[in-house]
Scaffold this motif. Sequence first.
Motif, PDB file in Angstrom:
ATOM      1  N   UNK A 169       0.813  -1.211   0.000  1.00 29.16           N
ATOM      2  CA  UNK A 169       0.000   0.000   0.000  1.00 29.16           C
ATOM      3  C   UNK A 169       0.851   1.266   0.000  1.00 29.16           C
ATOM      4  N   UNK A 170       1.893   1.279   0.806  1.00 34.14           N
ATOM      5  CA  UNK A 170       2.775   2.448   0.849  1.00 34.14           C
ATOM      6  C   UNK A 170       3.536   2.625  -0.469  1.00 34.14           C
ATOM      7  N   UNK A 171       3.976   1.534  -1.063  1.00 33.86           N
ATOM      8  CA  UNK A 171       4.663   1.621  -2.366  1.00 33.86           C
ATOM      9  C   UNK A 171       3.698   2.151  -3.433  1.00 33.86           C
ATOM     10  N   UNK A 172       2.436   1.700  -3.394  1.00 32.34           N
ATOM     11  CA  UNK A 172       1.428   2.215  -4.323  1.00 32.34           C
ATOM     12  C   UNK A 172       1.185   3.701  -4.104  1.00 32.34           C
ATOM     13  N   UNK A 173       1.112   4.118  -2.830  1.00 33.64           N
ATOM     14  CA  UNK A 173       0.914   5.533  -2.494  1.00 33.64           C
ATOM     15  C   UNK A 173       2.070   6.368  -3.041  1.00 33.64           C
ATOM     16  N   UNK A 174       3.288   5.913  -2.798  1.00 34.84           N
ATOM     17  CA  UNK A 174       4.477   6.618  -3.287  1.00 34.84           C
ATOM     18  C   UNK A 174       4.441   6.744  -4.811  1.00 34.84           C
ATOM     19  N   UNK A 175       4.186   5.627  -5.494  1.00 38.38           N
ATOM     20  CA  UNK A 175       4.171   5.648  -6.964  1.00 38.38           C
ATOM     21  C   UNK A 175       3.089   6.609  -7.476  1.00 38.38           C
ATOM     22  N   UNK A 176       1.911   6.555  -6.875  1.00 38.39           N
ATOM     23  CA  UNK A 176       0.817   7.422  -7.331  1.00 38.39           C
ATOM     24  C   UNK A 176       1.158   8.895  -7.108  1.00 38.39           C
ATOM     25  N   UNK A 177       1.595   9.253  -5.908  1.00 39.91           N
ATOM     26  CA  UNK A 177       1.871  10.659  -5.603  1.00 39.91           C
ATOM     27  C   UNK A 177       3.056  11.200  -6.389  1.00 39.91           C
ATOM     28  N   UNK A 178       4.091  10.402  -6.561  1.00 43.48           N
ATOM     29  CA  UNK A 178       5.261  10.897  -7.293  1.00 43.48           C
ATOM     30  C   UNK A 178       5.009  11.003  -8.790  1.00 43.48           C
ATOM     31  N   UNK A 179       4.026  10.255  -9.290  1.00 43.23           N
ATOM     32  CA  UNK A 179       3.668  10.312 -10.707  1.00 43.23           C
ATOM     33  C   UNK A 179       2.762  11.499 -10.992  1.00 43.23           C
ATOM     34  N   UNK A 180       1.937  11.879 -10.019  1.00 43.62           N
ATOM     35  CA  UNK A 180       0.954  12.940 -10.227  1.00 43.62           C
ATOM     36  C   UNK A 180       1.385  14.256  -9.608  1.00 43.62           C
TER      37      UNK A 180
END
Length: 180
Positions: A169-180
């Motif tokens: 979940x944290x890796x998904x959060x990081x990927x989403x926020x850093x992409x957007x």
Amino acid sequence: MKFLKVSLLIVVIAIVGLLVYGLFIPTDLRVVEKISINKPIAEVYDFTKLLKNQSLYSKWQLMDPQMEHYFEGEDGTVGFVSGWKSENPDVGSGEQEIIAIMDGQRIDYELRFFEPFESKSQAFMVFTSTAPDQTEVTWGFDSEMAYPMNLMIPMMDMQVALSDDFSVGLANLKAFLEKN
């Protein structure tokens, strides 16, 4: 007949042994995972405080895109409830309520699971600015599993399983926020 009696005795001894073992297993379960996200704390916090956004990063939410959701209250505020119901037994049904907020720093939740079994747990997210454009997010979970349910902790390797779920979940959060 003797074989049946011996087999029954072995089963009884195994069950009694397991129950005795459960007396020595801790009843508390705590999982804490962290990740560093290359975004300012305000941006990370403002996104994460909204429980509806968990559908974009939570492993459990992503496991069943067809799950039913319901919401009560104003998202991102104390008292907001996000509920779910899934046919996937790994997701089950329950709800999450925001029970405390330290603006920009911490959010506390109460998790109420209904299926596959009933329980209540506490969860939290803590946000720490480590640089102007970097935020450490800590996601934690605390639960009490009374005897003999505490036997599930080692038998199902719950500590490792939950730790892995939080890390995803944290890796998904990081990927989403850093992409957007």
